[in-house]
Design a protein around this motif. Structure first.
Motif: not given
Length: 642
Positions: A514-515, A517-519, A574, A605
């Protein structure tokens, strides 16, 4: 609750193996007979006229043909030992054999003398097909989706002119495309089939073709356009006996000619088996092809003994299976039993023969077109980024339609080649097989071009041999910012085709933490940003957003979009990511963004990742298009239409 061992062992039957109640078997089977009948009797009619047989001999040929069709269909659908594919495939006399049989019969003196020489060749060719079946089936690797899909499509499209001729009154002196009554019967029958399938569900929808034929025939009869006088003139019983016309005669030239016919029909049978397997959702393997061809061979040998002709799977009825979705092979077996009865009772055959050609043609238009649809479905699995596959399909279909539209082309080639040029299905099938061999099996192949520029293309095999750094440099532009997606895709090598390569990037994207993907989401630029218009975010982003003019917005449009993207970032943390190329205008992009503002954070997301996958997919297409000038031309043409 515990499950008993017996219950665990019970597995549901595949729909193909389901034995329906007797009334349904009879009705569905009769529907197959009606759809099949005209095609079944046309071969003996054409042959009898060409070699000078009298009316009584013709009647016997038709009875023998129907009787043997029934036996052959039961063999193919029910099966025994290693004979019969056990799919809902109905057997009929192959049209491919018509011209060669006429040539054989004429050369042997016409009449019954010619007929006996034909039967000698048919018997030997049938035995040849039976024994060659397991060897021919080993060639299944030469029938990938690009070949089978092409052959199935050609079968469906090439049969449509036959349906059109029936709709216009039937081939021969009755053909009259200007006849409004014929048009009304054909379109009325077709409309009835469509309406029944739209309005009704369950059993009624599955017998739409039968209902259309019966209602259409009744209407024609009430208007005086259906004639059943032949019923009264026909006898109640007509048994065909082995070697009715005498002992067969054997000619080497005739035998060779008929063996060539059977090799060609083996290709058509293979296509029909694959088509039926697609429809009933049953995997077709090497042994299935061998069983189907053994059934063809045995049926053809029986045809020679029982005064009939070479047999193959009838594509016409493949369309009926697709249209009705009745997948049971025992329906075809029931149709076979009905044909045996019709073959023994000429009066019954005369009733079926009374169906007017335009009514039959209207139903056939629906059935034959559905065969082509099955071909389209098969071709959807083909990698058309590999231009070799485009050439295979286009050339094969083009030649098939050329011969179908201009059948007299066969007269321009030597007599031995007329068997190939006399049928669009035959020519198209052979072309697809030959081109697949040339492009995919002969010589060194580096696979399709997937990146680079014309003259300096990077092909699939070269991608599989790249170092991690080379792979990253080649495909870095698919995603913004961090390169972990491309790096993770590299670990999924080797790639079998461009679909496999494309799939690797998707798996890497959705399989990340998940980290990560957020990046990645955070690296995408704002929609309509000045930095994108100036090219500061990379040429890929400029190209993406420029497709609907986000790089050249008016001031009020820019302000409206900027307000939306800021509100989105304030709420979710985001940027708003939208695959702009999926949209036709600035307004639809704006509308989607406003709708997504109503979603929750987790939902957004996930939505952003889906949009990133779409953007990467378009960028991958750009890489392929740049590497392939012909594909690139098509892309430019489609872009100019936006």
């Amino acid at each position: 609750m515990t499950t008993t061992p017996t219950a665990e062992r019970v597995r549901p039957k595949h729909p193909v193996d389901e034995v329906l109640p007797a009334p349904k078997l009879a009705i569905y089977g009769f529907q197959h007979v009606l759809a099949f009948y005209a095609g079944a009797v046309i071969v003996p009619i054409l042959l009898a006229n060409a070699i000078g047989l009298n009316q009584q001999q013709l009647i016997h040929l038709i009875n023998a043909d129907l009787f043997t069709c029934g036996i052959a269909s039961i063999i193919q659908s029910v099966g025994f030992w290693k004979v019969g594919v056990k799919l809902p495939l109905l057997q009929g006399v192959t049209f491919t054999a018509v011209s060669p049989m006429i040539a054989i019969g004429t050369a042997a003196g016409s009449g019954t003398d010619g007929l006996l020489t034909i039967y000698g060749a048919v018997i030997v060719a049938g035995l040849f097909t039976f024994f060659i079946a397991p060897y021919f089936s080993k060639l299944i690797r030469f029938f990938p989706p690009v070949v089978t899909g092409t052959v199935i499509t050609i079968i469906g499209i090439a049969l449509l002119p036959v349906a059109a001729a029936d709709a216009a009154g039937g081939a021969g002196p009755n053909l009259d495309p200007t006849n409004g009554k014929y048009l009304a019967y054909a379109l009325g029958t077709l409309a009835l089939i469509v309406i029944i399938q739209r309005v009704f569900r369950g059993f009624m929808a599955t017998v739409a073709v039968l209902a259309g034929l019966v209602i259409g025939t009744l209407v024609a009869w009430m208007l005086g356009d259906a004639n059943f006088d032949a019923v009264g003139e026909s006898s109640w019983a007509g048994v065909t006996t082995p070697f009715y016309f005498g002992w067969p005669q054997f000619s080497a030239a005739a035998i060779i000619s008929m063996i060539v016919v059977m090799l060609i029909t083996a290709v058509e049978t293979t296509g029909d088996v694959f088509a039926t397997g697609e429809i009933v959702e049953k995997r077709v393997g090497q042994e299935d092809i061998a069983r189907a061809l053994r059934a063809d061979g045995l049926a053809t040998t029986l045809g020679g003994v029982l005064n009939s002709f070479p047999y193959t799977c009838f594509a016409e009825n493949v369309g009926l299976v697709r249209l009705t979705q009745v997948k049971s092979r025992f329906v075809v077996a029931a149709a076979g039993a009905i044909m045996i009865v019709i073959g023994l009772i000429p009066k019954a055959g005369a009733i079926v023969a009374g169906i007017p050609h335009p009514v039959l043609g209207g139903a056939a238009l629906a059935m034959f077109a559905t065969v082509a649809v099955v071909g389209f479905q098969t071709l959807s699995r083909v990698d058309f980024h590999d231009h070799r596959n485009v050439v295979i399909v286009a050339t094969s279909v083009g030649l098939a339609m050329y011969v179908t539209a201009q059948p007299d082309v066969a007269k321009a080639v030597p007599e031995w080649a007329q068997i190939i040029f006399g049928s669009g299905i035959t020519l198209g099938s052979i072309t697809a097989i030959f081109l697949n061999l040339i492009f995919h099996h002969v010589g060194k192949s580096w696979g399709p071009a997937v990146a680079g520029a014309p003259g300096a293309t990077i092909r699939l095999e070269q991608v599989n041999e790249m170092s991690r750094e080379e792979f990253g440099a080649t495909f870095a532009g698919l995603y913004q910012g961090p390169g972990w997606v491309v790096d993770a895709a590299y670990d999924l090598r080797p790639f079998s085709d461009t679909h496999d390569l494309r799939r690797a990037f998707q798996e890497a994207l959705f399989g990340a933490s998940e980290e990560e993907q957020k990046q990645l989401i955070g690296a995408y630029p704002a929609l309509g940003a000045t930095a994108v218009a100036h090219g500061d975010e990379g040429e890929e982003s400029t190209r993406d957003q420029g497709t609907v003019g986000l790089t050249r917005l008016a001031d009020h449009e820019h302000d409206e979009l900027a307000g939306l993207t800021q509100a989105y970032r304030d709420k979710f943390g985001f940027p708003l990511v939208i695959c702009v190329r999926d949209h036709a205008s600035f307004k639809t992009v704006l509308k989607q963004g406003q709708q997504r503002l109503e979603n929750g954070a987790s939902q957004e997301q996930a939505a952003a990742l889906v949009e990133i996958a779409k953007i990467a997919n378009y960028r991958f297409n750009d890489l392929v298009a740049t590497a392939n000038p012909i594909h690139s031309a098509r892309q430019r043409g489609s872009t100019s239409d936006v």
